[in-house]
Scaffold this active site. Sequence first.
Site, PDB file in Angstrom:
ATOM      1  N   HIS A   1       1.013  -1.217  -0.018  1.00  0.00           N
ATOM      2  CA  HIS A   1      -0.080   0.145   0.124  1.00  0.00           C
ATOM      3  C   HIS A   1       0.844   1.369   0.029  1.00  0.00           C
ATOM      4  O   HIS A   1       0.459   2.202  -0.629  1.00  0.00           O
ATOM      5  CB  HIS A   1      -1.196  -0.002   1.209  1.00  0.00           C
ATOM      6  CG  HIS A   1      -2.024  -1.093   1.078  1.00  0.00           C
ATOM      7  ND1 HIS A   1      -2.135  -2.365   1.992  1.00  0.00           N
ATOM      8  CD2 HIS A   1      -2.987  -1.421   0.441  1.00  0.00           C
ATOM      9  CE1 HIS A   1      -2.974  -3.054   1.639  1.00  0.00           C
ATOM     10  NE2 HIS A   1      -3.496  -2.609   0.407  1.00  0.00           N
TER      11      HIS A   1
ATOM     12  N   ASP B   1     -10.230  -2.983   1.217  1.00  0.00           N
ATOM     13  CA  ASP B   1      -9.834  -3.302   2.632  1.00  0.00           C
ATOM     14  C   ASP B   1      -9.554  -1.953   3.397  1.00  0.00           C
ATOM     15  O   ASP B   1      -9.389  -2.010   4.755  1.00  0.00           O
ATOM     16  CB  ASP B   1      -8.830  -4.397   2.496  1.00  0.00           C
ATOM     17  CG  ASP B   1      -7.581  -3.807   1.754  1.00  0.00           C
ATOM     18  OD1 ASP B   1      -7.093  -2.609   1.996  1.00  0.00           O
ATOM     19  OD2 ASP B   1      -6.986  -4.523   0.971  1.00  0.00           O
TER      20      ASP B   1
ATOM     21  N   GLU C   1     -15.841   0.632  -5.558  1.00  0.00           N
ATOM     22  CA  GLU C   1     -15.556  -0.930  -5.194  1.00  0.00           C
ATOM     23  C   GLU C   1     -16.783  -1.677  -5.679  1.00  0.00           C
ATOM     24  O   GLU C   1     -17.975  -1.400  -5.455  1.00  0.00           O
ATOM     25  CB  GLU C   1     -15.586  -1.071  -3.695  1.00  0.00           C
ATOM     26  CG  GLU C   1     -15.537  -2.330  -2.926  1.00  0.00           C
ATOM     27  CD  GLU C   1     -14.579  -3.357  -3.477  1.00  0.00           C
ATOM     28  OE1 GLU C   1     -14.904  -4.372  -4.082  1.00  0.00           O
ATOM     29  OE2 GLU C   1     -13.408  -3.180  -3.469  1.00  0.00           O
TER      30      GLU C   1
ATOM     31  N   ASP D   1     -19.016  -0.938 -10.908  1.00  0.00           N
ATOM     32  CA  ASP D   1     -17.884  -1.808 -11.618  1.00  0.00           C
ATOM     33  C   ASP D   1     -17.036  -0.711 -12.152  1.00  0.00           C
ATOM     34  O   ASP D   1     -17.174   0.273 -12.489  1.00  0.00           O
ATOM     35  CB  ASP D   1     -18.519  -2.485 -12.681  1.00  0.00           C
ATOM     36  CG  ASP D   1     -17.484  -3.031 -13.627  1.00  0.00           C
ATOM     37  OD1 ASP D   1     -16.804  -3.975 -13.327  1.00  0.00           O
ATOM     38  OD2 ASP D   1     -17.323  -2.403 -14.662  1.00  0.00           O
ATOM     39  N   GLY D   2     -15.661  -0.881 -11.846  1.00  0.00           N
ATOM     40  CA  GLY D   2     -14.697  -0.021 -12.018  1.00  0.00           C
ATOM     41  C   GLY D   2     -14.606   0.574 -13.675  1.00  0.00           C
ATOM     42  O   GLY D   2     -14.435   1.778 -13.898  1.00  0.00           O
TER      43      GLY D   2
ATOM     44  N   ASP E   1      -6.300  -0.918  -7.480  1.00  0.00           N
ATOM     45  CA  ASP E   1      -6.138  -1.939  -6.792  1.00  0.00           C
ATOM     46  C   ASP E   1      -6.748  -3.023  -6.996  1.00  0.00           C
ATOM     47  O   ASP E   1      -7.788  -3.688  -6.343  1.00  0.00           O
ATOM     48  CB  ASP E   1      -6.474  -1.404  -5.248  1.00  0.00           C
ATOM     49  CG  ASP E   1      -6.074  -2.418  -4.099  1.00  0.00           C
ATOM     50  OD1 ASP E   1      -5.204  -3.239  -4.413  1.00  0.00           O
ATOM     51  OD2 ASP E   1      -6.292  -2.405  -2.860  1.00  0.00           O
ATOM     52  N   CYS E   2      -6.550  -3.617  -8.263  1.00  0.00           N
ATOM     53  CA  CYS E   2      -7.317  -4.953  -8.876  1.00  0.00           C
ATOM     54  C   CYS E   2      -6.742  -6.219  -8.028  1.00  0.00           C
ATOM     55  O   CYS E   2      -5.680  -6.171  -7.800  1.00  0.00           O
ATOM     56  CB  CYS E   2      -7.161  -4.824 -10.198  1.00  0.00           C
ATOM     57  SG  CYS E   2      -5.504  -4.531 -11.002  1.00  0.00           S
TER      58      CYS E   2
ATOM     59  N   ASP F   1      -5.979 -10.425  -9.334  1.00  0.00           N
ATOM     60  CA  ASP F   1      -5.445 -11.174 -10.471  1.00  0.00           C
ATOM     61  C   ASP F   1      -6.475 -11.021 -11.557  1.00  0.00           C
ATOM     62  O   ASP F   1      -7.729 -10.944 -11.290  1.00  0.00           O
ATOM     63  CB  ASP F   1      -4.863 -12.223 -10.061  1.00  0.00           C
ATOM     64  CG  ASP F   1      -3.600 -12.172  -9.404  1.00  0.00           C
ATOM     65  OD1 ASP F   1      -2.701 -11.964  -9.741  1.00  0.00           O
ATOM     66  OD2 ASP F   1      -3.670 -12.542  -7.934  1.00  0.00           O
TER      67      ASP F   1
ATOM     68  N   PRO G   1     -13.902 -11.331 -11.205  1.00  0.00           N
ATOM     69  CA  PRO G   1     -14.213  -9.855 -11.282  1.00  0.00           C
ATOM     70  C   PRO G   1     -13.282  -8.927 -11.867  1.00  0.00           C
ATOM     71  O   PRO G   1     -13.431  -7.935 -12.283  1.00  0.00           O
ATOM     72  CB  PRO G   1     -14.769  -9.538  -9.794  1.00  0.00           C
ATOM     73  CG  PRO G   1     -15.273 -10.845  -9.482  1.00  0.00           C
ATOM     74  CD  PRO G   1     -14.401 -11.859 -10.012  1.00  0.00           C
TER      75      PRO G   1
END
Length: 296
Positions: free
Chosen positions: A64, A88, A108, A140-141, A158-159, A161, A165
């Site tokens: 982060h 998070d 998010e 959805d981003g 901050d995706c 893998d 989604p």
Amino acid sequence: MSQKELWYETLHANFGQYFSVENVLYREKTEHQDLVIFENPELGRVMALDGVVQTTERDEFIYHEMMTHVPLLAHGQAKKVLIIGGGDGAMLREVSRHKNIEQITMVEIDAGVVEFCRQYLPNHSAGAYDDPRFKLVIDDGVNFVNQTTEKFDVIISDCTDPIGPGESLFTSVFYEGCARSLNEGGIFVAQNGVCFLQQDEAVNSHNKLSHYFSDVSFYQAAIPTYYGGIMTFAWATQNPALRQLDLATLQNRFAQAGLACRYYNPAIHVGSFALPQYLLDALTTIPKVIGVDSSE
């Protein structure tokens, strides 16, 4: 002696890692993801989505700090920041430490992630969700960056893998939307996997991002939790000078920001852009693609 329960990561088919489980704190399969948080004696609380470790209390600060302070200090004058993912709260925590930032928007896809992380990973957000500069959007981003009329100085993806989604956050249509949503001189960064084991991710991202940004590269950090060790982050902007700031400039900005970090420092910042030769070789052999299929 009773046998410990073991949790096995399923990211790779032929190798991987396991974690001993002292206590399962939370488990739920939501509309979008299979979520679990458990306690490990060495790493503290561990969160996994769909069988892949996302974060641990022990080493989350590395990830982060590098995803936030590198682009923010390279920019130097960021006022509006967009975080894609990051439920998070730790990305928000680090961004909010920059007092010059006026607005932080987080998109998010899964409200459940935010809710259970606030309860079970409180040290990640450390109260940042209460920052008056913060706005949460459940969406959805890809949809957000292609529908919004707002512009941002820094966008942090901050995706997860590129499976499930998270797959859409590695597509051309997402990268194009991010490029369009940046102010002049803006910076886009994204996690891009462990390059030694997931080199195709970096190559594919570089190929797609290069259609929308004139300066595309990567930087790295050593994060023990992620199998393979060295995490790669995508970097994209229209201004190559932002990637080549001298140490003295970064030291001055770091001091002015009043930050005290556990991993990041200006020398780490400069050094993180030095890439291993196997990655440089892979990037220089990318075939030139004529045209862009936005569905890819």
